[in-house]
Scaffold this motif. Structure first.
Motif, PDB file in Angstrom:
ATOM      1  N   THR A  73      63.142  64.741  63.314  1.00 40.58           N
ATOM      2  CA  THR A  73      62.107  64.882  64.359  1.00 40.58           C
ATOM      3  C   THR A  73      60.645  64.636  64.198  1.00 40.58           C
ATOM      4  O   THR A  73      60.362  65.443  63.325  1.00 40.58           O
ATOM      5  CB  THR A  73      62.480  66.093  65.463  1.00 40.58           C
ATOM      6  N   ALA A  74      59.852  63.899  64.545  1.00 39.24           N
ATOM      7  CA  ALA A  74      58.548  63.856  64.613  1.00 39.24           C
ATOM      8  C   ALA A  74      57.976  65.027  65.283  1.00 39.24           C
ATOM      9  O   ALA A  74      58.301  65.163  66.305  1.00 39.24           O
ATOM     10  CB  ALA A  74      57.918  62.431  64.973  1.00 39.24           C
ATOM     11  N   GLY A  87      63.876  77.714  74.717  1.00 40.59           N
ATOM     12  CA  GLY A  87      64.500  78.483  73.620  1.00 40.59           C
ATOM     13  C   GLY A  87      65.003  77.612  72.711  1.00 40.59           C
ATOM     14  O   GLY A  87      64.959  76.203  72.927  1.00 40.59           O
ATOM     15  N   PRO A  88      65.887  77.672  71.806  1.00 44.24           N
ATOM     16  CA  PRO A  88      66.550  76.765  70.968  1.00 44.24           C
ATOM     17  C   PRO A  88      67.563  75.866  71.788  1.00 44.24           C
ATOM     18  O   PRO A  88      68.257  76.281  73.069  1.00 44.24           O
ATOM     19  CB  PRO A  88      67.357  77.644  70.077  1.00 44.24           C
ATOM     20  N   ALA A  89      67.709  74.595  71.265  1.00 51.08           N
ATOM     21  CA  ALA A  89      68.577  73.656  72.049  1.00 51.08           C
ATOM     22  C   ALA A  89      69.020  72.649  71.057  1.00 51.08           C
ATOM     23  O   ALA A  89      68.723  72.753  69.635  1.00 51.08           O
ATOM     24  CB  ALA A  89      67.407  72.580  73.163  1.00 51.08           C
ATOM     25  N   PRO A  90      70.125  71.836  71.382  1.00 54.33           N
ATOM     26  CA  PRO A  90      70.772  70.901  70.405  1.00 54.33           C
ATOM     27  C   PRO A  90      69.636  70.098  69.684  1.00 54.33           C
ATOM     28  O   PRO A  90      68.990  69.564  70.477  1.00 54.33           O
ATOM     29  CB  PRO A  90      71.549  70.251  71.231  1.00 54.33           C
ATOM     30  N   GLY A  91      69.645  70.191  68.309  1.00 57.33           N
ATOM     31  CA  GLY A  91      68.419  69.363  67.655  1.00 57.33           C
ATOM     32  C   GLY A  91      67.362  70.089  67.406  1.00 57.33           C
ATOM     33  O   GLY A  91      66.467  69.493  66.899  1.00 57.33           O
ATOM     34  N   PHE A  96      60.723  75.588  71.328  1.00 55.99           N
ATOM     35  CA  PHE A  96      59.593  74.639  71.632  1.00 55.99           C
ATOM     36  C   PHE A  96      58.186  75.422  71.563  1.00 55.99           C
ATOM     37  O   PHE A  96      58.616  76.521  71.946  1.00 55.99           O
ATOM     38  CB  PHE A  96      59.850  73.706  72.835  1.00 55.99           C
ATOM     39  N   THR A  97      57.240  74.915  71.468  1.00 54.87           N
ATOM     40  CA  THR A  97      55.820  75.340  71.577  1.00 54.87           C
ATOM     41  C   THR A  97      55.433  75.366  72.977  1.00 54.87           C
ATOM     42  O   THR A  97      56.307  74.885  73.790  1.00 54.87           O
ATOM     43  CB  THR A  97      54.967  74.696  70.730  1.00 54.87           C
ATOM     44  N   VAL A  98      54.481  75.827  73.227  1.00 47.88           N
ATOM     45  CA  VAL A  98      53.446  75.952  74.591  1.00 47.88           C
ATOM     46  C   VAL A  98      53.339  74.407  75.028  1.00 47.88           C
ATOM     47  O   VAL A  98      53.278  74.216  76.115  1.00 47.88           O
ATOM     48  CB  VAL A  98      52.435  76.858  74.587  1.00 47.88           C
ATOM     49  N   TYR A 104      60.254  73.668  64.643  1.00 46.99           N
ATOM     50  CA  TYR A 104      61.073  73.671  63.501  1.00 46.99           C
ATOM     51  C   TYR A 104      60.464  72.491  62.914  1.00 46.99           C
ATOM     52  O   TYR A 104      60.193  72.516  61.606  1.00 46.99           O
ATOM     53  CB  TYR A 104      62.663  73.090  63.511  1.00 46.99           C
ATOM     54  N   ALA A 105      60.137  71.363  63.458  1.00 48.26           N
ATOM     55  CA  ALA A 105      59.620  70.216  62.935  1.00 48.26           C
ATOM     56  C   ALA A 105      58.298  70.253  62.579  1.00 48.26           C
ATOM     57  O   ALA A 105      57.575  70.051  61.322  1.00 48.26           O
ATOM     58  CB  ALA A 105      59.600  68.750  63.927  1.00 48.26           C
TER      59      ALA A 105
END
Length: 318
Positions: A73-74, A87-91, A96-98, A104-105
């Motif tokens: 993921t870029a 929150g966490p999602a597939p991939g 995610f940030t704000v 993670y990327a």
């Protein structure tokens, strides 16, 4: 009182095969003695602290050099406000940030800038501080006094405070990038290296092998480069390893304050600064880059402790 003469006293001598000391005192003459670095490597391989820290540092370096191996993921692509503080999602295992970017990327790609600043700031401080400290310790006299007084001036300012002042100068404020941060950290990071190098050179400059080299016609400069500096590197390497972690923290602190790396450069300091607005609603966006920063710095500090125990005979654990 009986008169004992010296010749009448019987002396008992144990048979040679009954004395176990002959095996204990035996020295293997066919084995060459280990050098300082060979003995240090032998000791390091037996230390769990060194093994753990070296593996962590190796992993961090691989992540910084090849981030594509750890995420597809870029970091700035597909940033959608619909995923803000999600929150966490597939991939997207860390959420995610704000701004809706993958945490993670950004964590993976942020390793590169933070580690680059730490490594090059350490190399710069080693080059400047090592050269000045070795020159001052070997030649002494007025040159030693001048370099020592210059170092005291920089010692008077803490690293972070001095870096804040330098980064507010017009040139550095208008050209904020990795290299301006590196230069700033080198300016205030070399005195400690110079002081350690000076002390190590002073303890070596009057050694027998240096005197023998001088008596054979080797110049003072050549004796310094060939004999004194190589035998003074052990404490300098230990200090440099610890300083690398300190410089990484300094970069993160400057970026957190908004005067370090620009916001478009991915680093753990910038991510921590951006995540403070969502600390109450989604603290994980701040905790993940802070955890990566802590693990990296701790790894270099543990490596420095292991090197100190292996290279410093006075601090070596027996």
């Amino acid at each position: 009182m009986p008169d004992y003469r010296k010749d009448d006293i019987e002396h008992y001598v144990a048979p040679l095969e009954e004395t176990p000391l002959q095996a204990t005192d035996k020295v293997a003459e066919d084995v060459q003695p280990l050098s300082l670095w060979a003995e240090a490597w032998r000791n390091l391989r037996r230390q769990p602290l060194f093994i753990v820290s070296a593996l962590l540092i190796l992993l961090i370096i691989v992540v910084a050099l090849f981030p594509g191996l750890f995420t597809q993921t870029a970091p700035n692509a597909n940033c959608q406000l619909a995923n803000s503080d999600g929150g966490p999602a597939p991939g997207h295992p860390l959420g995610f940030t704000v701004q809706g970017c993958d945490v993670y990327a950004r964590l993976i790609y942020g390793t590169q800038a933070s580690l680059t600043v730490g490594i090059f700031a350490t190399l710069g401080a080693l080059l400047v501080g090592g050269l000045l400290g070795a020159t001052a310790g070997f030649y002494g006299g007025w040159l030693d006094s001048v370099i020592a007084r210059i170092g005291d001036v920089f010692f008077a300012l803490p690293l972070i405070l001095g870096a804040i002042i330098i980064m507010q100068l017009p040139f550095f404020r208008e050209n904020r990038n990795v290299w301006t941060v590196v230069i700033t950290l080198v300016v205030f990071g070399w005195p400690q290296v110079a002081r350690i190098t000076r002390g190590a050179v002073i303890s070596v400059r009057n050694a027998d092998f240096v005197t023998a080299a001088r008596s054979l016609g080797v110049s003072r400069a050549a004796a310094l480069v060939r004999h004194v500096i190589p035998n003074s590197l052990a404490p300098v390497i230990v200090v440099a390893t610890v300083n690398l972690g300190i410089f990484i923290v300094a970069e993160a602190t400057l970026s957190f304050l908004g005067i370090g790396l620009p916001p478009d450069v991915m680093s753990w300091g910038n991510d921590i600064s951006a995540a403070q607005v969502s600390l109450r609603s989604n603290p994980s966006t701040l905790l993940w880059p802070a955890a990566a920063l802590s693990v990296t710095v701790l790894s270099f500090i543990m490596l420095g402790d292991a090197l100190r125990d292996a290279l410093d005979p006075k601090a070596r654990k027996r």
